[in-house]
Design a protein around this motif. Structure first.
Motif, PDB file in Angstrom:
ATOM      1  N   LEU A   8       0.845  -1.187   0.000  1.00 61.44           N
ATOM      2  CA  LEU A   8       0.000   0.000   0.000  1.00 61.44           C
ATOM      3  C   LEU A   8       0.884   1.241   0.000  1.00 61.44           C
ATOM      4  O   LEU A   8       1.778   1.379   0.843  1.00 61.44           O
ATOM      5  N   ASN A   9       0.642   2.108  -0.956  1.00 62.55           N
ATOM      6  CA  ASN A   9       1.382   3.360  -1.074  1.00 62.55           C
ATOM      7  C   ASN A   9       0.553   4.484  -0.445  1.00 62.55           C
ATOM      8  O   ASN A   9      -0.576   4.737  -0.870  1.00 62.55           O
ATOM      9  N   VAL A  10       1.078   5.110   0.587  1.00 59.47           N
ATOM     10  CA  VAL A  10       0.415   6.279   1.164  1.00 59.47           C
ATOM     11  C   VAL A  10       0.906   7.488   0.371  1.00 59.47           C
ATOM     12  O   VAL A  10       2.053   7.910   0.500  1.00 59.47           O
ATOM     13  N   GLY A  11       0.026   8.017  -0.462  1.00 53.83           N
ATOM     14  CA  GLY A  11       0.466   9.020  -1.424  1.00 53.83           C
ATOM     15  C   GLY A  11       0.077  10.437  -1.062  1.00 53.83           C
ATOM     16  O   GLY A  11       0.744  11.393  -1.461  1.00 53.83           O
ATOM     17  N   ARG A  58      -2.935   6.296  12.490  1.00 55.11           N
ATOM     18  CA  ARG A  58      -1.612   5.653  12.641  1.00 55.11           C
ATOM     19  C   ARG A  58      -1.788   4.206  13.091  1.00 55.11           C
ATOM     20  O   ARG A  58      -1.129   3.297  12.568  1.00 55.11           O
ATOM     21  N   ALA A  59      -2.678   4.016  14.050  1.00 58.01           N
ATOM     22  CA  ALA A  59      -2.906   2.654  14.560  1.00 58.01           C
ATOM     23  C   ALA A  59      -3.450   1.742  13.455  1.00 58.01           C
ATOM     24  O   ALA A  59      -3.053   0.568  13.350  1.00 58.01           O
ATOM     25  N   LYS A  60      -4.323   2.279  12.630  1.00 63.33           N
ATOM     26  CA  LYS A  60      -4.891   1.461  11.543  1.00 63.33           C
ATOM     27  C   LYS A  60      -3.826   1.092  10.512  1.00 63.33           C
ATOM     28  O   LYS A  60      -3.831  -0.023   9.985  1.00 63.33           O
ATOM     29  N   LEU A  61      -2.939   2.012  10.223  1.00 63.98           N
ATOM     30  CA  LEU A  61      -1.856   1.680   9.280  1.00 63.98           C
ATOM     31  C   LEU A  61      -0.949   0.600   9.860  1.00 63.98           C
ATOM     32  O   LEU A  61      -0.538  -0.335   9.157  1.00 63.98           O
ATOM     33  N   ARG A  62      -0.647   0.728  11.156  1.00 69.26           N
ATOM     34  CA  ARG A  62       0.199  -0.297  11.789  1.00 69.26           C
ATOM     35  C   ARG A  62      -0.504  -1.648  11.788  1.00 69.26           C
ATOM     36  O   ARG A  62       0.125  -2.688  11.603  1.00 69.26           O
ATOM     37  N   GLN A  63      -1.812  -1.602  11.960  1.00 68.03           N
ATOM     38  CA  GLN A  63      -2.595  -2.852  11.958  1.00 68.03           C
ATOM     39  C   GLN A  63      -2.546  -3.501  10.572  1.00 68.03           C
ATOM     40  O   GLN A  63      -2.427  -4.716  10.452  1.00 68.03           O
ATOM     41  N   ALA A 118      -0.119  -3.206   8.458  1.00 68.67           N
ATOM     42  CA  ALA A 118       1.236  -3.757   8.320  1.00 68.67           C
ATOM     43  C   ALA A 118       1.369  -5.061   9.101  1.00 68.67           C
ATOM     44  O   ALA A 118       1.979  -6.030   8.621  1.00 68.67           O
ATOM     45  N   ALA A 119       0.790  -5.083  10.292  1.00 63.86           N
ATOM     46  CA  ALA A 119       0.859  -6.304  11.111  1.00 63.86           C
ATOM     47  C   ALA A 119       0.148  -7.462  10.414  1.00 63.86           C
ATOM     48  O   ALA A 119       0.488  -8.627  10.619  1.00 63.86           O
ATOM     49  N   GLY A 120      -0.824  -7.122   9.592  1.00 63.15           N
ATOM     50  CA  GLY A 120      -1.564  -8.143   8.853  1.00 63.15           C
ATOM     51  C   GLY A 120      -0.869  -8.594   7.573  1.00 63.15           C
ATOM     52  O   GLY A 120      -1.414  -9.391   6.813  1.00 63.15           O
ATOM     53  N   GLY A 121       0.308  -8.026   7.307  1.00 67.49           N
ATOM     54  CA  GLY A 121       1.080  -8.500   6.168  1.00 67.49           C
ATOM     55  C   GLY A 121       1.122  -7.567   4.975  1.00 67.49           C
ATOM     56  O   GLY A 121       1.693  -7.913   3.934  1.00 67.49           O
TER      57      GLY A 121
END
Lengths: 126, 157
Positions: free
Chosen positions: B102-105, B127-132, B134-137
């Motif tokens: 996912l590209n955050v543009g 921020r927490a949702k983005l980390r989540q 990432a944690a999901g792969g």
């Protein structure tokens, strides 16, 4: 028309501000044009900048490109307000014509600006 | 791989997407995933104005995008998939396991967000949702244009 039209230039980066400065330097007319940049704006923020610049007055919005966030938000604004015309491909020539011809309805001013701007685009002899 | 870029961009279709990414990728279709735009004919007309004729725009709801993603990935053409915000990205990832990066543009300033990068402002919840994600792969990076560095999530969220 009781009040002259306002022109609002909507652009990427600092193009709008530079065009306003150039028009003022060339014509001595100040206050006819308002610059807006999309720098740092999402769609809501750019819509708010438009609202503050235009208010409820009739206006012509001069947009830099015929696509992108400057155009989509300008058209969105025009759809929600009366007496707003939108022109794309803004250039200095069309703005110089516009500031001297602001006592006409927005749609007519927009057509006139497009003609003036198009005439300035040409290939000259080397 | 025919979806070359999965991107979060709150301006959706604009110059950076069409020119900045579209030209070097040789992109010929853009999938715009937004439930509201999917229901609005005039908003769709507006976004069509922003692309050259050789680029097709496909408007999809989150549900439609999840269902049609395998087809777009099998497409011989190269495409870009856009979502307007993190919530839409999360909703899409919840419905399909095909979003691997996912590209955050572009997520711009509004009340409650703080600046993480020049073109990325986030609330704590975002921020927490983005980390989540990432944690999901999902490989999450921030990059506004192709010539810039892809910034890893750990550096901005």
């Amino acid at each position: 028309m009781s009040e002259p039209l306002r022109g609002v230039i909507v652009s990427h980066a600092a193009i709008a501000q530079a065009l306003v400065s150039a028009v003022t330097v060339i014509t001595g007319i100040d206050g006819a044009l308002v610059p807006i940049s999309n720098e740092g704006c999402d769609n809501d923020a750019l819509g708010e900048r438009l609202r503050q610049a235009v208010g409820e007055r009739p206006a012509v919005l001069f947009v830099d490109l015929p696509g992108g966030s400057c155009l989509t938000n300008s058209i969105r604004y025009a759809k929600q307000h009366a007496d707003i015309a939108v022109v794309t491909g803004v250039n200095l020539a069309m703005l110089l014509d516009f500031v001297f011809n602001r006592g006409i309805p927005p749609a007519e001013a927009a057509r006139r600006a497009v003609e003036a701007g198009a005439k300035a685009i040409r290939v000259t002899a080397a | 791989m025919s979806i070359a870029l999965f991107r979060i961009d709150d301006r959706l279709i604009h110059g950076q997407v069409v020119v900045g990414w579209g030209q070097p990728l040789d992109c010929t279709f853009i999938v715009l995933v937004d439930d509201e735009v999917r229901e609005s004919d005039w908003e769709q007309d507006l976004y069509r104005m922003g692309v050259p004729p050789h680029i097709e725009i496909i408007f999809a709801s989150v549900k439609e995008a999840a269902e049609r993603l395998p087809g777009w990935e099998a497409d011989a053409r190269i495409g870009i998939l856009l979502v307007p915000d993190i919530d839409t990205a999360v909703a899409l990832v919840a419905k399909t396991d095909r979003v691997k990066r996912l590209n955050v543009g572009g997520i711009h300033h509004r009340a409650g967000r703080t600046e993480r990068l020049r073109f990325v402002y986030l609330t704590d919840d975002e921020r927490a949702k983005l980390r989540q994600l990432a944690a999901g792969g999902v490989d999450v990076t921030a990059q506004d244009v192709p010539t810039a560095r892809a910034i890893p999530l750990g550096e901005f969220a």
